[in-house]
Design an enzyme around this catalytic site. Structure first.
Site, PDB file in Angstrom:
ATOM      1  CG  HIS A 199      -1.892   0.998   1.408  1.00 29.20           C
ATOM      2  ND1 HIS A 199      -1.595   2.302   1.716  1.00 29.20           N
ATOM      3  CD2 HIS A 199      -3.236   0.932   1.289  1.00 29.20           C
ATOM      4  CE1 HIS A 199      -2.729   3.002   1.790  1.00 29.20           C
ATOM      5  NE2 HIS A 199      -3.736   2.194   1.529  1.00 29.20           N
ATOM      6  CG  ASP A 248       0.688  -2.486   6.101  1.00 29.59           C
ATOM      7  OD1 ASP A 248      -0.187  -2.500   6.997  1.00 29.59           O
ATOM      8  OD2 ASP A 248       0.539  -1.899   5.018  1.00 29.59           O
ATOM      9  CE  LYS A 263      -6.982   0.231   6.156  1.00 30.09           C
ATOM     10  NZ  LYS A 263      -7.812   0.839   5.106  1.00 30.09           N
TER      11      LYS A 263
END
Lengths: 155, 443
Positions: B150, B227, B253
């Site tokens: 990302h 991550d 999230k």
């Protein structure tokens, strides 16, 4: 379904059979614009004959709205003085800010021709920038072409 | 047929789902609203941000209504209660990932957590205190990322390299959406200072094999940052088993509020890093001539923190713990298997990423031949289905697979087979609307 209000048949026609697509010579300025949120891209060239837009040629990839918009813009601006073409661009911007108000579309109908079909897009904030990308590219390229032209002032 | 890798639908395989979808949906107020002229909300965009259960909203409201004060300041009762709730949430979240409490730093989100580490590594080069220089990055050093990252786990490292003169290197991808580790031993070498890698791709759904990467990093003495933005919300993650030095993830999230994320770091490493943001809360002694800093985690928590959001995240973690993360993972895997099968059975649909559920999470990206993802998304939206379209903040990934963008559906605890069925029917509706229906549905 409200989809038809955005995807007018005129828009889908321009998308499937784009007018003026392809990069051509000669040209005085070429710009590359992207829509960073979705990755839509357009490369656009402007060819001037004096103060008149003699040709706009382009390649791009993106959604139906962005691709149809550049095709409809081609029809509107080629053969017209730069100042008139950019004024039309301002009207298109007004249409995109109209939030679907039919009165605005009606008022701009003569000026914008096929491009008035994009009125439905103005109800979808996320898609307005798709429709505007080509007009932003034209504004940018025209300014550069004028600056580059021998009669266009100090380069 | 088109040239897609679609396999025949084996009679709509629906494994029993581990989670009680109807009961869970009742916990999420937003799922009872309708969108676009009264349609049921089919929310398949949890990978961008998740919806929040009532218990999270209640925890935030309760904090503001009954306990609101700045934590770690003041001696009044509310300050004590606020501090207690803030630190209790830290303990809950630490327990959730198998970490020690003092190893959990609250950040704004994953992006903020990555930047905290990246700036610490460049600040280390100019730190006044010798103890802060241990992990300094400079000329001749290398940082390794992957092509799957990302932007949040890519751009901060590009910037670190630009600030310090270090070199950015990366591991590539295979055609089937996995990390290409064939050159791991050369890309990660004695010059490598840190390897930053995602545990689960936000766009491909791929779950990466971290063991060989961590092992190679250990061999050469490099730090590893994982991550976890797309893994911690969806599968059991234990930092001891992970073996990395940092794990970063976002609260929003994983059913929690926006504005709070986590930087977990091995204490020994955190303790040797200088701060990124400085100011109140993180200092030990301040004089006009200079200041000294608190130990971790306070050293990395400058300013009055996002206290209510931290408390909300604590409630989100408790909600997930009650469901059981193994159940959450199994639930999403069943949905993913079904979605992959159903989507790949549609002529013209190509899944970008692993075609089956082996080492794969519940993010399903796809293209529909002849229709731009924006237009697919628009038709789905008209049917009440929320998906993500575009490059998903992973522009190098879509470029790698030669597509301008994708449509992405992501699943979570409230997702059921009815949501997947709606998606599949929506894709077919898009094909009909744009007149690009290959064979069958034209009948």
């Amino acid at each position: 379904m409200q989809l038809q209000s955005m995807y007018q048949e005129i828009i889908l026609d321009h998308y499937r059979n784009p007018h003026g697509r392809g990069l051509r010579d000669p040209y005085e300025a070429e710009v590359h614009h992207v829509n960073p949120t979705c990755g839509d891209e357009v490369t656009l060239r402007v060819h001037l004959d004096g103060d008149t837009i003699a040709d706009v040629s382009y390649e791009g990839m993106g959604c139906s709205i962005s691709q149809a918009s550049v095709s409809a813009m081609y029809d509107l601006v080629v053969g017209r003085p730069v100042t008139d073409a950019l004024a039309t661009g301002e009207h298109f911007m007004t249409l995109m800010q109209s939030k679907g108000d039919p009165a605005v579309a009606e008022e701009l109908e003569d000026e914008l021709e096929d491009a008035v079909a994009f009125a439905g897009v103005s109800k979808y904030p996320a898609r307005i920038k798709c429709a505007l990308m080509s007009w932003m590219a034209l504004k940018d390229a025209s300014a550069r072409a004028l600056a580059a032209a021998p009669t266009g002032g100090q380069a | 047929m088109t040239s897609t890798v679609s396999r025949p639908a084996a009679g709509a395989q629906k494994q029993p789902l581990p989670l009680d979808v109807e009961a869970i949906r009742a916990d999420f107020p937003i799922l009872s609203r309708t969108v676009r002229d009264g349609r049921r909300l089919v929310y398949l965009d949890s990978g961008a941000t998740s919806q929040k259960p009532r218990s999270v909203l209640d925890a935030e409201r309760d904090f503001y209504e009954n306990h609101n004060a700045a934590p770690h300041r003041g001696a009044h009762q509310l300050a004590e209660e606020a501090t207690g709730l803030y630190e209790a949430a830290r303990a809950t979240i630490a327990g959730f990932i198998g970490a020690a409490v003092e190893e959990v730093v609250f950040t704004r989100n994953t992006t903020d957590a990555v930047n905290t580490v990246a700036y610490a590594l460049s600040n280390a080069a100019t730190a006044k205190e010798p103890s802060f220089r241990r992990y300094a990055v400079g000329q001749g050093d290398e940082i390794v990322v992957t092509e799957m990252e990302h932007h949040a786990n890519l751009v901060p490292w590009q910037q670190l390299c630009e600030r310090t003169g270090a070199t950015l290197r990366w591991l590539g991808l295979t055609d089937d959406g996995r990390l290409d580790l064939s050159d791991l031993s050369t890309v990660v070498n004695e010059r490598t200072k840190l390897v930053a890698v995602t545990q689960q791709s936000n766009i491909l759904g791929t779950i990466n094999p971290l063991e060989p990467i961590v092992a190679r990093a250990r061999e050469v003495g490099a730090l590893v940052l994982v991550d976890g933005a797309q893994s911690v919300p969806h599968q059991p993650v234990d930092v001891t088993a992970l073996g990395a030095d940092f794990l970063v993830f976002s609260g929003h999230k994983m059913l929690g509020p926006t504005g709070v994320g986590v930087l977990w770091g091995r204490y020994e490493v955190l303790d040797a890093l200088p701060p990124f943001l400085t100011g109140g809360s993180m200092i030990e002694v301040v004089r006009m001539e200079g200041s000294t800093f608190m130990p971790p985690p306070q050293r990395f928590e400058a300013g009055v923190p996002m206290t209510a959001q931290v408390v909300g995240l604590g409630a989100a973690v408790e909600y997930l713990q009650a469901l059981g993360m193994a159940n959450v993972q199994a639930h999403e895997e069943a949905l993913t298997a079904y979605a992959l099968e159903q989507l790949q059975a549609i002529p013209g649909v190509t899944v970008i990423g692993p075609p089956d559920t082996v080492a794969r999470g519940g993010a399903v990206s796809f293209t529909v031949e002849g229709i731009h993802p924006h237009d697919v998304g628009q038709v789905l939206d008209d049917l009440g289905i929320a998906v993500r379209v575009g490059h998903h903040c992973a522009w190098p990934v879509v470029r790698r697979y030669g597509v301008p963008a994708t449509t992405r559906a992501t699943f979570y605890v409230h997702t059921g087979y009815d949501d997947v069925d709606a998606l599949v029917e929506g894709v077919r509706a898009a094909q009909r609307f744009f007149g690009v229906t290959p064979e069958e549905a034209t009948a």
